[in-house]
Design an enzyme around this catalytic site. Structure first.
Site, PDB file in Angstrom:
ATOM      1  N   PRO A   2      -0.537   2.351  -5.340  1.00 23.40           N
ATOM      2  CA  PRO A   2       0.252   3.556  -5.151  1.00 23.40           C
ATOM      3  C   PRO A   2       0.609   3.732  -3.694  1.00 23.40           C
ATOM      4  O   PRO A   2      -0.188   3.477  -2.800  1.00 23.40           O
ATOM      5  CB  PRO A   2      -0.685   4.669  -5.581  1.00 23.40           C
ATOM      6  N   GLU A   3       1.827   4.168  -3.499  1.00 27.79           N
ATOM      7  CA  GLU A   3       2.320   4.482  -2.172  1.00 27.79           C
ATOM      8  C   GLU A   3       2.609   5.987  -2.152  1.00 27.79           C
ATOM      9  O   GLU A   3       2.230   6.699  -3.075  1.00 27.79           O
ATOM     10  CB  GLU A   3       3.576   3.658  -1.873  1.00 27.79           C
TER      11      GLU A   3
END
Length: 268
Positions: A2-3
Site C-alpha cells: 500500500p502506498e
DNA sequence: ATCAGCACCTGTTGGC
DNA sequence: TGCCAACAGGTGCTGA
C-alpha cells in the site's frame, strides 16, 4: 503494497468507527515481533480512548488519549480490518479489541508490517518527509529538496525522507503523466519538469484515493474490499502493452531493485 | 553523504 | 503436469 492512496482509504474507513472507542484488549505476535523494537510497550495502549485515525506518509496513525499514538505500517502485504463482530482472519499478526465488542485486525502474509506506539510529533518520530499535498510544496521547494541530488528521480521519490507516501506504482504513474524518464537525475530536472511532476503526482494520488486505491494483489480496504484504481494504471505492470497515449510498447527496467515501467516515447 | 545490494518473509506465476 | 526461479505495493542495514 500500500502506498499513500491505499493508506488514506483505510484511515478514512476506520476513523468514524474507531473515534471515541476504547481499546480493552490487545494481542500481538511475538515471532517475529509485530511491535517495532523502538515501540513503547504494547500494554501502554490498553485502556486508552481513541481520538482519531489519520495518516503520516504510509503510516496509519491511531491517535490516543495522553499524547499517545499507534503507527501501523503495512509494508508489502499488511491489511488493517475493522470487524463489528470478530471472526478468524488468516495471517493475523495483532488484534485490538474495542469497548463496543468490535475488533481491529492487523493481518500480514509476509510479516514485514510493524506496529509502533510512541509519543510526540509523528513526522519527526517516524522520519517521514513532507506530504505530497502540503500547500508549501511547490516547484521551488521541490527544487531545494532535490538540489545537488544525483539519484534517479524515481529512486528519490521512493525515499520517504523527502516526500512521504509515494511508492513504486505511483512513482511510475506520476512520471508517465509528467513525461519524465525514471532515470533522470532529480537534481537536474528543470523547473517546468518539477512543476509537471508535482501536478501529475497530486492528480494521480487524488484519483487513486477517489477509486479507493489499487489492488494489484493483496491490498484491501478497512472493510476487506478491493480498490478499483488498478484498472486505470497507465504504465505500472503493463510491460509490452501499448502506451495509452502513443501506442509504443511500455518498457520495463529495474531501478533501485524495483520493477520500473515507462513509455520510451512519451517520457523524455 | 550517497547509493547499491541484500535481508527480511510468504505466496503466486511463468517458463522450461 | 511439475518444478523452480523470478517476482511482488517496502524499508533497514551494511559496506563501498
Amino acid at each position: 503494497m500500500p502506498e499513500l492512496p491505499e493508506v488514506e482509504t483505510i484511515a478514512r474507513d476506520l476513523a468514524p468507527r474507531l473515534r471515541g472507542r476504547t481499546i480493552v484488549r490487545l494481542q500481538a505476535a511475538r515471532r517475529p515481533p509485530v511491535f517495532a523494537p523502538n515501540s513503547l510497550p504494547a500494554r501502554e495502549l490498553v485502556g486508552r480512548r481513541i481520538r482519531d485515525v489519520g495518516r503520516a506518509g504510509k503510516f496509519i496513525l491511531i491517535e490516543l488519549d495522553g499524547d499517545l499514538r499507534l503507527a501501523v505500517h503495512l509494508r508489502m502485504t499488511g491489511n488493517l480490518l475493522y470487524q463489528s463482530s470478530p471472526g478468524p482472519v488468516g495471517y493475523t499478526r495483532a488484534t485490538l479489541d474495542l469497548d463496543n465488542g468490535a475488533r481491529v485486525v492487523f493481518a500480514d502474509v509476509r510479516k514485514f508490517g510493524r506496529l509502533r506506539a510512541f509519543r510526540g510529533d509523528p513526522r519527526e518520530q517516524l522520519g517521514v518527509g513532507i506530504d505530497p499535498f502540503a500547500p508549501e510544496l511547490d516547484a521551488r521547494a521541490f527544487g531545494e529538496l532535490a538540489r545537488g541530488r544525483r539519484a534517479p528521480v524515481k529512486s528519490w521519490l521512493l525515499d520517504q525522507r523527502h516526500i512521504a507516501g509515494v511508492g513504486n506504482i505511483y512513482a511510475c504513474e506520476s512520471l508517465f503523466y509528467a513525461g519524465v524518464r525514471p532515470k533522470r537525475r532529480v537534481g537536474k530536472l528543470s523547473r517546468s519538469q518539477r512543476e509537471r511532476l508535482l501536478v501529475s503526482l497530486r492528480r494521480v494520488l487524488r484519483k487513486a484515493i477517489h477509486h479507493r486505491g489499487s489492488s494489484v494483489d493483496d491490498y484491501r480496504d478497512g472493510e476487506g474490499k478491493k480498490g478499483e484504481f488498478q484498472k486505470h494504471l497507465a504504465v505500472y505492470g503493463r510491460a509490452g502493452a501499448p502506451c495509452r497515449r502513443c501506442g509504443t510498447p511500455i518498457r520495463r527496467i529495474v531501478l533501485a531493485q524495483r520493477g520500473t515501467f515507462y513509455c520510451p516515447v512519451c517520457q523524455a
